[in-house]
Enzyme design. Structure first.
Site, PDB file in Angstrom:
ATOM      1  N   HIS A 166     -18.727 -36.672  52.840  1.00  0.00           N
ATOM      2  CA  HIS A 166     -19.563 -36.137  53.926  1.00  0.00           C
ATOM      3  C   HIS A 166     -19.332 -36.861  55.255  1.00  0.00           C
ATOM      4  CE1 HIS A 166     -22.685 -33.737  55.530  1.00  0.00           C
ATOM      5  NE2 HIS A 166     -23.525 -33.748  54.525  1.00  0.00           N
ATOM      6  N   ASP A 386     -11.482 -15.949  51.717  1.00  0.00           N
ATOM      7  CA  ASP A 386     -10.567 -15.019  51.024  1.00  0.00           C
ATOM      8  C   ASP A 386      -9.141 -15.584  51.033  1.00  0.00           C
ATOM      9  OD1 ASP A 386      -8.965 -12.942  50.190  1.00  0.00           O
ATOM     10  OD2 ASP A 386      -9.623 -11.517  51.726  1.00  0.00           O
TER      11      ASP A 386
END
Ligand SMILES: *[C@@H]1O[C@H](CO)[C@@H](O)[C@H](O)[C@H]1NC(C)=O
Ligand SMILES: *[C@@H]1O[C@H](CO)[C@@H](O)[C@H](O)[C@H]1NC(C)=O
Length: 452
Positions: A166, A386
């Site tokens: 993070h 995608d």
């Protein structure tokens, strides 16, 4: 604590982890992180997971190969991810852009997509098999900053799981990077968004006192008396907010708020109020709702966070109320407080937060049951990723709860469809059994709500 369902284990065959390096030479330099990135609370991993169906139009292409090759290309522009973190001047961090690479695991599982649930939502069975903690890959300064695992499924679908430190990026930043990998996987020659480092934008102003009043959180903490909830007594359950639920919440608001409350405001206000009703704390207890607000959308193009910035750029403004007021006043009261907290966030707020982070370095944050935090994971649009196989069936956080050591503390809003195929938002929550039953009761009341 693990909330995975007790589904029978499946077999995953994993190849040894390899390092994927940028396909072209990258600059060797030391890049400083921002004050936001350096916060102790961000020295953790964030993991997300994406499930894809078999897609006949891909003609038997291997997702492992497609993603690994696109990753190596994406790392040319995103070369800091291929480096290693170093500590300097005590608590400051910088990436040494060594180009050593990120970890990549290729795997096969002998199950089909359906095995992971319908609808697909966390907690997922045996998640630790899908994002395997490669020995030596975590909790050390000199570790790779990203871990990818692509698992082929028996049905021709596949699962991509990504773990990131993070300190390097927030969810939006990780998603921007994965979006770049996806574009390259689909054959793009250039990226639609170029990465921007510029971490110096989120420096403080070196003032002795932050000008803005977000000190409230500390004051309130000092007055808190409730002890954190007992993890062992917690139950996990997800609440669905589709068009009907949102309409029922909006119908109860003042005309002014009916127009202005976003879906997030409505859900956050409702949950904050009725979670408090369900927990039934002392009436004087200060309840605090911490809302993760992405500063990217809230700053202007000229004086704000530029498009392409992938570092941590979110604020955590707080809505506060006594339990008494939250429980007895109208739903509009809670939602107004949520809106007010969120609306504070602009570039000035971010700079003053940076000052505050510096002032508070080394002090530990005391967590009480009065605190609860909501993070809108629908904003990162994980499900749109995608790689050529179409959109994912589920894309989002890998775990149902945000904070494994205090699972009741943080909830995500996740994009989903319900059993009728309606789009909506689902919020997994952890509460003690009796409080959970009361919250379920409040949800039935909401759905039975008839406007006058
Ligand atoms: C993430 O990076 C920070 C800074 O180098 C480090 O302190 C921390 O241990 C890392 N976290 C994990 C879980 O690898
Ligand atoms: C297969 O992939 C194509 C191209 O990405 C996409 O348009 C189509 O929706 C996908 N089909 C399925 C069944 O997901």
């Amino acid at each position: 604590m693990a909330f995975s369902s007790a589904a029978p284990k499946f077999t995953v065959r994993r190849r040894p982890a390899v390092l994927v390096v940028p396909v072209a030479p990258t600059p060797r330099e030391l890049k400083r992180l921002s004050i936001f990135d350096e916060q102790d609370s961000l020295r953790v991993q964030i993991s997300n997971i994406h499930f894809y169906r078999r897609n006949n139009s891909m003609g038997g292409k291997d997702p492992v190969r497609v993603i690994r090759e696109a990753l190596a290309k994406a790392l040319v522009l995103y070369y800091p991810f291929a480096g290693r973190l170093r500590e300097h001047d005590g608590c400051k961090l910088a990436v040494d852009c060594t180009g050593e690479g990120v970890l990549f695991v290729e795997a096969d599982a002998d199950v089909c997509l359906e095995y992971f649930g319908d609808p697909l939502l966390p907690p997922f069975p045996c998640i630790e098999e899908l994002i395997f903690d490669v020995p030596g890959s975590s909790a050390i300064l000199n570790a790779p900053l990203l871990l990818f695992q692509v698992t082929r499924l028996a049905c021709g679908g596949f699962i991509l799981a990504v773990r990131a430190n993070h300190t390097m990026a927030d969810a939006q930043g990780v998603m921007q990077f994965l979006g770049a990998v996806a574009e390259l996987a689909r054959g793009a020659q250039a990226l639609s968004v170029l990465p921007v480092w510029k971490r110096e934008l989120l420096e403080g102003r070196n003032q002795q006192q932050p000008v803005m009043l977000h000190d409230k959180l500390t004051e309130a903490k000092a007055s808190s008396i409730m002890l954190p909830l007992d993890n062992a007594a917690l139950r996990l359950r997800s609440f669905f907010f589709g068009p009907r639920e949102i309409a029922a919440i909006r119908a109860q608001l003042t005309p002014h708020l009916q127009k202005r409350a976003t879906k997030f405001d409505s859900i956050a206000g409702w949950i904050w109020k009725f979670r408090t009703v369900a927990l039934a704390p002392e009436p004087n207890e200060v309840m605090m709702l911490v809302v993760a607000v992405n500063a990217r959308g809230r700053t202007t193009a000229t004086a704000g966070i530029p498009i392409g910035y992938y570092g941590n750029a979110f604020a955590l403004p707080v809505a506060m109320s006594t339990a008494r007021e939250l429980c007895t006043k109208s739903l509009s009261y809670a939602i107004e407080l949520v809106k007010k907290a969120k609306n504070q966030v602009d570039m000035e707020y971010m700079r003053s937060t940076a000052d505050l982070i510096v002032l508070r370095r080394g002090q530990c944050t005391r967590i009480t049951t009065g605190m609860y935090s909501l993070s809108d994971a629908t904003r990162a649009r994980f499900e749109h990723l995608d790689f050529g196989w179409g959109k994912s069936v589920y894309g989002g956080p890998a775990e149902a709860v945000g904070n494994p050591s205090n699972p009741w503390l943080t909830s995500f809003l996740l994009a989903t469809k319900n059993a009728n195929g309606e789009d909506g938002i689902i919020v997994p929550m952890c509460l003690p059994g009796p409080a959970m039953d009361r919250l379920v009761g409040e949800m039935s009341k909401l759905l039975a709500y008839q406007p006058m």
